[in-house]
Design an enzyme around this catalytic site. Sequence first.
Site, PDB file in Angstrom:
ATOM      1  N   ASP A  45       0.816  -1.212   0.000  1.00  0.00           N
ATOM      2  CA  ASP A  45       0.000   0.000   0.000  1.00  0.00           C
ATOM      3  C   ASP A  45       0.853   1.265   0.000  1.00  0.00           C
ATOM      4  O   ASP A  45       0.399   2.331   0.419  1.00  0.00           O
ATOM      5  CB  ASP A  45      -0.946  -0.003   1.204  1.00  0.00           C
ATOM      6  CG  ASP A  45      -0.208  -0.132   2.533  1.00  0.00           C
ATOM      7  OD1 ASP A  45       1.006  -0.372   2.509  1.00  0.00           O
ATOM      8  OD2 ASP A  45      -0.857   0.012   3.587  1.00  0.00           O
ATOM      9  N   HIS A 238      24.194   3.687 -18.963  1.00  0.00           N
ATOM     10  CA  HIS A 238      23.156   3.995 -17.980  1.00  0.00           C
ATOM     11  C   HIS A 238      23.308   3.119 -16.742  1.00  0.00           C
ATOM     12  O   HIS A 238      22.336   2.562 -16.232  1.00  0.00           O
ATOM     13  CB  HIS A 238      21.764   3.828 -18.605  1.00  0.00           C
ATOM     14  CG  HIS A 238      21.462   4.845 -19.669  1.00  0.00           C
ATOM     15  ND1 HIS A 238      20.603   4.605 -20.712  1.00  0.00           N
ATOM     16  CD2 HIS A 238      21.936   6.100 -19.856  1.00  0.00           C
ATOM     17  CE1 HIS A 238      20.541   5.680 -21.487  1.00  0.00           C
ATOM     18  NE2 HIS A 238      21.344   6.599 -20.994  1.00  0.00           N
ATOM     19  N   ASP A 255      27.134  11.100 -13.573  1.00  0.00           N
ATOM     20  CA  ASP A 255      26.138  11.778 -14.409  1.00  0.00           C
ATOM     21  C   ASP A 255      24.923  11.990 -13.515  1.00  0.00           C
ATOM     22  O   ASP A 255      24.202  11.045 -13.207  1.00  0.00           O
ATOM     23  CB  ASP A 255      25.801  10.910 -15.615  1.00  0.00           C
ATOM     24  CG  ASP A 255      24.883  11.613 -16.618  1.00  0.00           C
ATOM     25  OD1 ASP A 255      24.139  12.523 -16.200  1.00  0.00           O
ATOM     26  OD2 ASP A 255      24.891  11.238 -17.804  1.00  0.00           O
ATOM     27  N   ASP A 266      21.557  18.597 -15.645  1.00  0.00           N
ATOM     28  CA  ASP A 266      22.115  17.343 -16.156  1.00  0.00           C
ATOM     29  C   ASP A 266      23.610  17.548 -16.415  1.00  0.00           C
ATOM     30  O   ASP A 266      23.992  18.113 -17.440  1.00  0.00           O
ATOM     31  CB  ASP A 266      21.390  16.944 -17.440  1.00  0.00           C
ATOM     32  CG  ASP A 266      21.831  15.597 -17.982  1.00  0.00           C
ATOM     33  OD1 ASP A 266      22.618  14.910 -17.311  1.00  0.00           O
ATOM     34  OD2 ASP A 266      21.382  15.228 -19.088  1.00  0.00           O
ATOM     35  N   HIS A 345      26.670   7.267 -28.662  1.00  0.00           N
ATOM     36  CA  HIS A 345      25.451   8.061 -28.474  1.00  0.00           C
ATOM     37  C   HIS A 345      25.624   9.435 -29.102  1.00  0.00           C
ATOM     38  O   HIS A 345      26.672   9.764 -29.655  1.00  0.00           O
ATOM     39  CB  HIS A 345      25.086   8.167 -26.990  1.00  0.00           C
ATOM     40  CG  HIS A 345      26.153   8.787 -26.127  1.00  0.00           C
ATOM     41  ND1 HIS A 345      26.476  10.120 -26.173  1.00  0.00           N
ATOM     42  CD2 HIS A 345      26.956   8.249 -25.177  1.00  0.00           C
ATOM     43  CE1 HIS A 345      27.427  10.389 -25.296  1.00  0.00           C
ATOM     44  NE2 HIS A 345      27.746   9.269 -24.684  1.00  0.00           N
ATOM     45  N   HIS A 349      21.159  16.549 -25.982  1.00  0.00           N
ATOM     46  CA  HIS A 349      19.700  16.452 -26.101  1.00  0.00           C
ATOM     47  C   HIS A 349      19.078  17.699 -25.505  1.00  0.00           C
ATOM     48  O   HIS A 349      19.692  18.428 -24.720  1.00  0.00           O
ATOM     49  CB  HIS A 349      19.180  15.198 -25.394  1.00  0.00           C
ATOM     50  CG  HIS A 349      19.659  15.045 -23.979  1.00  0.00           C
ATOM     51  ND1 HIS A 349      19.103  15.738 -22.924  1.00  0.00           N
ATOM     52  CD2 HIS A 349      20.660  14.300 -23.438  1.00  0.00           C
ATOM     53  CE1 HIS A 349      19.730  15.417 -21.797  1.00  0.00           C
ATOM     54  NE2 HIS A 349      20.678  14.542 -22.081  1.00  0.00           N
ATOM     55  N   HIS A 356      15.434  14.416 -20.791  1.00  0.00           N
ATOM     56  CA  HIS A 356      15.449  14.281 -22.245  1.00  0.00           C
ATOM     57  C   HIS A 356      14.173  14.961 -22.727  1.00  0.00           C
ATOM     58  O   HIS A 356      13.126  14.327 -22.860  1.00  0.00           O
ATOM     59  CB  HIS A 356      15.507  12.811 -22.669  1.00  0.00           C
ATOM     60  CG  HIS A 356      16.779  12.137 -22.282  1.00  0.00           C
ATOM     61  ND1 HIS A 356      16.835  10.980 -21.545  1.00  0.00           N
ATOM     62  CD2 HIS A 356      18.073  12.475 -22.512  1.00  0.00           C
ATOM     63  CE1 HIS A 356      18.099  10.625 -21.345  1.00  0.00           C
ATOM     64  NE2 HIS A 356      18.862  11.524 -21.920  1.00  0.00           N
ATOM     65  N   GLU A 386      27.522  16.617 -24.375  1.00  0.00           N
ATOM     66  CA  GLU A 386      28.116  15.523 -23.619  1.00  0.00           C
ATOM     67  C   GLU A 386      28.911  14.537 -24.482  1.00  0.00           C
ATOM     68  O   GLU A 386      28.532  13.368 -24.606  1.00  0.00           O
ATOM     69  CB  GLU A 386      27.042  14.783 -22.827  1.00  0.00           C
ATOM     70  CG  GLU A 386      25.810  14.375 -23.629  1.00  0.00           C
ATOM     71  CD  GLU A 386      24.771  13.685 -22.769  1.00  0.00           C
ATOM     72  OE1 GLU A 386      25.094  12.664 -22.135  1.00  0.00           O
ATOM     73  OE2 GLU A 386      23.621  14.181 -22.738  1.00  0.00           O
ATOM     74  N   TYR A 390      34.262   5.654 -24.404  1.00  0.00           N
ATOM     75  CA  TYR A 390      34.133   4.472 -23.549  1.00  0.00           C
ATOM     76  C   TYR A 390      34.993   3.362 -24.152  1.00  0.00           C
ATOM     77  O   TYR A 390      34.692   2.879 -25.251  1.00  0.00           O
ATOM     78  CB  TYR A 390      32.676   4.005 -23.476  1.00  0.00           C
ATOM     79  CG  TYR A 390      31.692   5.113 -23.198  1.00  0.00           C
ATOM     80  CD1 TYR A 390      31.472   5.569 -21.904  1.00  0.00           C
ATOM     81  CD2 TYR A 390      30.979   5.706 -24.236  1.00  0.00           C
ATOM     82  CE1 TYR A 390      30.562   6.584 -21.641  1.00  0.00           C
ATOM     83  CE2 TYR A 390      30.065   6.722 -23.999  1.00  0.00           C
ATOM     84  CZ  TYR A 390      29.861   7.164 -22.701  1.00  0.00           C
ATOM     85  OH  TYR A 390      28.961   8.167 -22.462  1.00  0.00           O
ATOM     86  N   ARG A 407      32.996  10.885 -19.684  1.00  0.00           N
ATOM     87  CA  ARG A 407      31.951  11.741 -20.240  1.00  0.00           C
ATOM     88  C   ARG A 407      32.042  13.090 -19.542  1.00  0.00           C
ATOM     89  O   ARG A 407      32.180  13.152 -18.318  1.00  0.00           O
ATOM     90  CB  ARG A 407      30.573  11.115 -20.054  1.00  0.00           C
ATOM     91  CG  ARG A 407      29.445  11.920 -20.670  1.00  0.00           C
ATOM     92  CD  ARG A 407      28.160  11.104 -20.882  1.00  0.00           C
ATOM     93  NE  ARG A 407      27.539  10.630 -19.667  1.00  0.00           N
ATOM     94  CZ  ARG A 407      27.464   9.353 -19.305  1.00  0.00           C
ATOM     95  NH1 ARG A 407      28.012   8.410 -20.061  1.00  0.00           N
ATOM     96  NH2 ARG A 407      26.852   9.003 -18.188  1.00  0.00           N
ATOM     97  N   GLU A 409      29.843  16.641 -19.458  1.00  0.00           N
ATOM     98  CA  GLU A 409      28.544  17.161 -19.900  1.00  0.00           C
ATOM     99  C   GLU A 409      28.204  18.469 -19.201  1.00  0.00           C
ATOM    100  O   GLU A 409      28.321  18.593 -17.988  1.00  0.00           O
ATOM    101  CB  GLU A 409      27.453  16.131 -19.601  1.00  0.00           C
ATOM    102  CG  GLU A 409      26.057  16.565 -19.962  1.00  0.00           C
ATOM    103  CD  GLU A 409      25.020  15.512 -19.599  1.00  0.00           C
ATOM    104  OE1 GLU A 409      23.899  15.572 -20.149  1.00  0.00           O
ATOM    105  OE2 GLU A 409      25.327  14.637 -18.751  1.00  0.00           O
TER     106      GLU A 409
END
Length: 441
Positions: A45, A238, A255, A266, A345, A349, A356, A386, A390, A407, A409
């Site tokens: 619940d 991710h 990130d 971001d 990638h 964005h 996003h 970004e 990798y 990365r 960004e």
Amino acid sequence: MTDLAYMAVMPQHEFSERRAKLAEQMQDNSVLLVFSEVEKRRNNDCSFPFRQDSYFWYLTGFNEPNAVLLIRKKQGQRQDILFLRPSDPLLETWHGRRLGVEKAAEKLALDQAYAIDEFEAVFARLSKATDCLYHAPQLHPWGDALLEKSAVDFIRVFDWRLIVDEMRLFKSQNEIALMQQAGQISALGHLRAMRETRPNRPEYEIESELVHEFNRFGARYAAYNSIVASGDNACILHYTENDRSLKDGDLLLIDAGCEFAMYAGDISRTFPVNGKFSQPQREIYEIVLKAQKRAIELLVAGNSIQQANDEVIRIKVEGLVKLGILQGDPQELIAREAHRQFYMHGLGHWLGLDVHDVGSYSKQGEANSRNKRNRPLEVGMVLTVEPSLYIAPQAEVPEQYKGIGIRIEDNILITEYGNKVLTSAVPKEISDIEAVMSGKI
């Protein structure tokens, strides 16, 4: 924050102006429906913390579940109506206050408000002799079911997202102010993470440092699941397990961004767990940093994300060839997309109410493709930048580069003078990062 606290930083007239702008683009003799989010069950619940649907928030500023916005346009005149949960003292004692039908119209600058249970009857009455319905199918199943139950037929049905996505792409001055704050708070979180990182701490402890700083400056939640990825975890785009212990000699890729007044920050930064970049880490990092700086130079009004990404790819491929990670002529390597194994990638964005965010990336008249981001940038757009590299542990590259993921960004606002970096408060130069982690700044 409650919905009232959010209203304090976004004037109510702006929501009304958005509805007016939307109605201007509706056909006459039409109705438009936007459904709110509903509470999501966590277990038994217990529910997850409620987060309003971004479209519904954009048009109403109302932060309760199980609500419907109806905009009616007849003979050029607009009528804004909200259906919502009625006041219920007993339920409010258990689960929190409700705005209630009696206060809704005045508080939210609407024409009328009804209890959600009245939707069927009122919608049928207001839709009589109406030709056109604007509705976003499959966005909220409960809304689809409610609409189907009402059994009202229309000659034409249009998806209002085609209109609202374009509206959301251009940020108002109020939105820009909130996004600047989201960027600043996100940057403070990253700074704290740098200062608190050391070997043997688990990744989730660093995540908690981020959230602590977000909360401390008024951002109740992260804008998305934070990525705190050490070592070769950084090669998982991710990664969110955040459960490995930090190792001396590894890099840590974070990130993460806060959500402030519904708007997302971001930021990605990559730095050494022990505070000092090794030579191989430094070499890969400098390629990504050079690419990001060049991209920010190019991301100005009139240029496209695709243009900047083409230059980013060139810089990366040339850098990887120089290190012996790729072999061959850079132009030929780019033509056959040899870089895709290390950079898979896009460059960035849209950013806004969603991390996003919505809006077409393609030129007008072309299919919206995430791989064809050739739309010229315009003043008022906000996006991330970004670039990354990798290098998986199993990659066929010189041993010293295996398992390095980097990365960097930032968030930028397109202005009439070029662009403005909203997240510049957190360092990205190697010397500055090392100085922060050593306690010198």
